[in-house]
Design a protein around this motif. Structure first.
Motif, PDB file in Angstrom:
ATOM      1  N   GLU A  57     -35.046 -25.714  -9.176  1.00 47.49           N
ATOM      2  CA  GLU A  57     -34.444 -25.119  -7.989  1.00 47.49           C
ATOM      3  C   GLU A  57     -33.222 -25.888  -7.504  1.00 47.49           C
ATOM      4  O   GLU A  57     -32.334 -25.298  -6.894  1.00 47.49           O
ATOM      5  N   SER A  58     -33.157 -27.178  -7.783  1.00 40.01           N
ATOM      6  CA  SER A  58     -31.993 -27.972  -7.377  1.00 40.01           C
ATOM      7  C   SER A  58     -30.873 -27.919  -8.415  1.00 40.01           C
ATOM      8  O   SER A  58     -29.789 -28.441  -8.181  1.00 40.01           O
ATOM      9  N   GLY A  59     -31.139 -27.309  -9.563  1.00 36.55           N
ATOM     10  CA  GLY A  59     -30.134 -27.191 -10.605  1.00 36.55           C
ATOM     11  C   GLY A  59     -30.003 -28.420 -11.485  1.00 36.55           C
ATOM     12  O   GLY A  59     -29.066 -28.535 -12.265  1.00 36.55           O
ATOM     13  N   LYS A  60     -30.967 -29.334 -11.380  1.00 43.34           N
ATOM     14  CA  LYS A  60     -30.924 -30.538 -12.216  1.00 43.34           C
ATOM     15  C   LYS A  60     -31.314 -30.247 -13.651  1.00 43.34           C
ATOM     16  O   LYS A  60     -30.889 -30.942 -14.568  1.00 43.34           O
ATOM     17  N   ARG A  61     -32.147 -29.237 -13.833  1.00 40.90           N
ATOM     18  CA  ARG A  61     -32.477 -28.777 -15.182  1.00 40.90           C
ATOM     19  C   ARG A  61     -32.822 -27.296 -15.119  1.00 40.90           C
ATOM     20  O   ARG A  61     -32.990 -26.748 -14.023  1.00 40.90           O
ATOM     21  N   ALA A  62     -32.902 -26.680 -16.270  1.00 37.06           N
ATOM     22  CA  ALA A  62     -33.193 -25.242 -16.330  1.00 37.06           C
ATOM     23  C   ALA A  62     -34.456 -25.019 -17.156  1.00 37.06           C
ATOM     24  O   ALA A  62     -34.740 -25.783 -18.075  1.00 37.06           O
ATOM     25  N   PRO A  63     -35.201 -23.980 -16.822  1.00 39.64           N
ATOM     26  CA  PRO A  63     -36.387 -23.668 -17.614  1.00 39.64           C
ATOM     27  C   PRO A  63     -36.003 -23.185 -19.011  1.00 39.64           C
ATOM     28  O   PRO A  63     -34.943 -22.583 -19.203  1.00 39.64           O
ATOM     29  N   ASN A  64     -36.890 -23.452 -19.975  1.00 40.33           N
ATOM     30  CA  ASN A  64     -36.659 -22.939 -21.335  1.00 40.33           C
ATOM     31  C   ASN A  64     -37.122 -21.478 -21.396  1.00 40.33           C
ATOM     32  O   ASN A  64     -37.613 -20.932 -20.405  1.00 40.33           O
ATOM     33  N   GLY A  65     -36.982 -20.861 -22.521  1.00 40.72           N
ATOM     34  CA  GLY A  65     -37.314 -19.448 -22.673  1.00 40.72           C
ATOM     35  C   GLY A  65     -38.744 -19.115 -22.318  1.00 40.72           C
ATOM     36  O   GLY A  65     -39.016 -18.133 -21.616  1.00 40.72           O
ATOM     37  N   GLU A  66     -39.675 -19.914 -22.795  1.00 41.37           N
ATOM     38  CA  GLU A  66     -41.093 -19.682 -22.492  1.00 41.37           C
ATOM     39  C   GLU A  66     -41.358 -19.858 -21.004  1.00 41.37           C
ATOM     40  O   GLU A  66     -42.120 -19.090 -20.400  1.00 41.37           O
ATOM     41  N   GLU A  67     -40.733 -20.840 -20.398  1.00 43.03           N
ATOM     42  CA  GLU A  67     -40.916 -21.059 -18.961  1.00 43.03           C
ATOM     43  C   GLU A  67     -40.335 -19.898 -18.161  1.00 43.03           C
ATOM     44  O   GLU A  67     -40.943 -19.466 -17.172  1.00 43.03           O
ATOM     45  N   VAL A  68     -39.193 -19.364 -18.581  1.00 46.76           N
ATOM     46  CA  VAL A  68     -38.626 -18.185 -17.906  1.00 46.76           C
ATOM     47  C   VAL A  68     -39.605 -17.021 -18.012  1.00 46.76           C
ATOM     48  O   VAL A  68     -39.848 -16.314 -17.035  1.00 46.76           O
ATOM     49  N   ARG A  69     -40.191 -16.821 -19.184  1.00 40.46           N
ATOM     50  CA  ARG A  69     -41.167 -15.739 -19.362  1.00 40.46           C
ATOM     51  C   ARG A  69     -42.332 -15.895 -18.391  1.00 40.46           C
ATOM     52  O   ARG A  69     -42.758 -14.931 -17.743  1.00 40.46           O
ATOM     53  N   LEU A  70     -42.844 -17.120 -18.265  1.00 39.95           N
ATOM     54  CA  LEU A  70     -43.973 -17.368 -17.361  1.00 39.95           C
ATOM     55  C   LEU A  70     -43.577 -17.182 -15.899  1.00 39.95           C
ATOM     56  O   LEU A  70     -44.361 -16.655 -15.100  1.00 39.95           O
TER      57      LEU A  70
END
Length: 82
Positions: free
Chosen positions: A43-56
């Motif tokens: 949420e702070s933009g320090k990292r982004a979710p990977n594809g599987e995390e986006v799916r979840l």
């Protein structure tokens, strides 16, 4: 849009969808199977979710991946995964 801007956009979209669903960071973390700090970093933009995390995230928050990824500005809760 550079990588930093993309991470911030995705993070902001996660926060909007999370709040629209009445989840706090702890609850979303538990549902997605990550630590609360991971949600905070997304949420702070320090990292982004990977594809599987986006799916979840999309499944948990019942919103579209297009919204989370910034491909549409319309948040549709419960409308299926476009």
């Amino acid at each position: 849009m550079d990588s930093t801007e993309t991470k911030k956009l995705i993070g902001a979209r996660i926060a909007i969808a999370r709040k629209a669903n009445g989840f706090n960071q702890d609850q979303l973390a538990e549902e997605v199977g990550v630590h609360k700090q991971t949600i905070s970093r997304w949420e702070s933009g320090k990292r982004a979710p990977n594809g599987e995390e986006v799916r979840l995230i999309v499944e948990t928050l019942n919103c579209s991946a297009d919204f989370i990824l910034g491909l549409t500005d319309t948040l549709k809760i419960g409308g299926g995964n476009d």
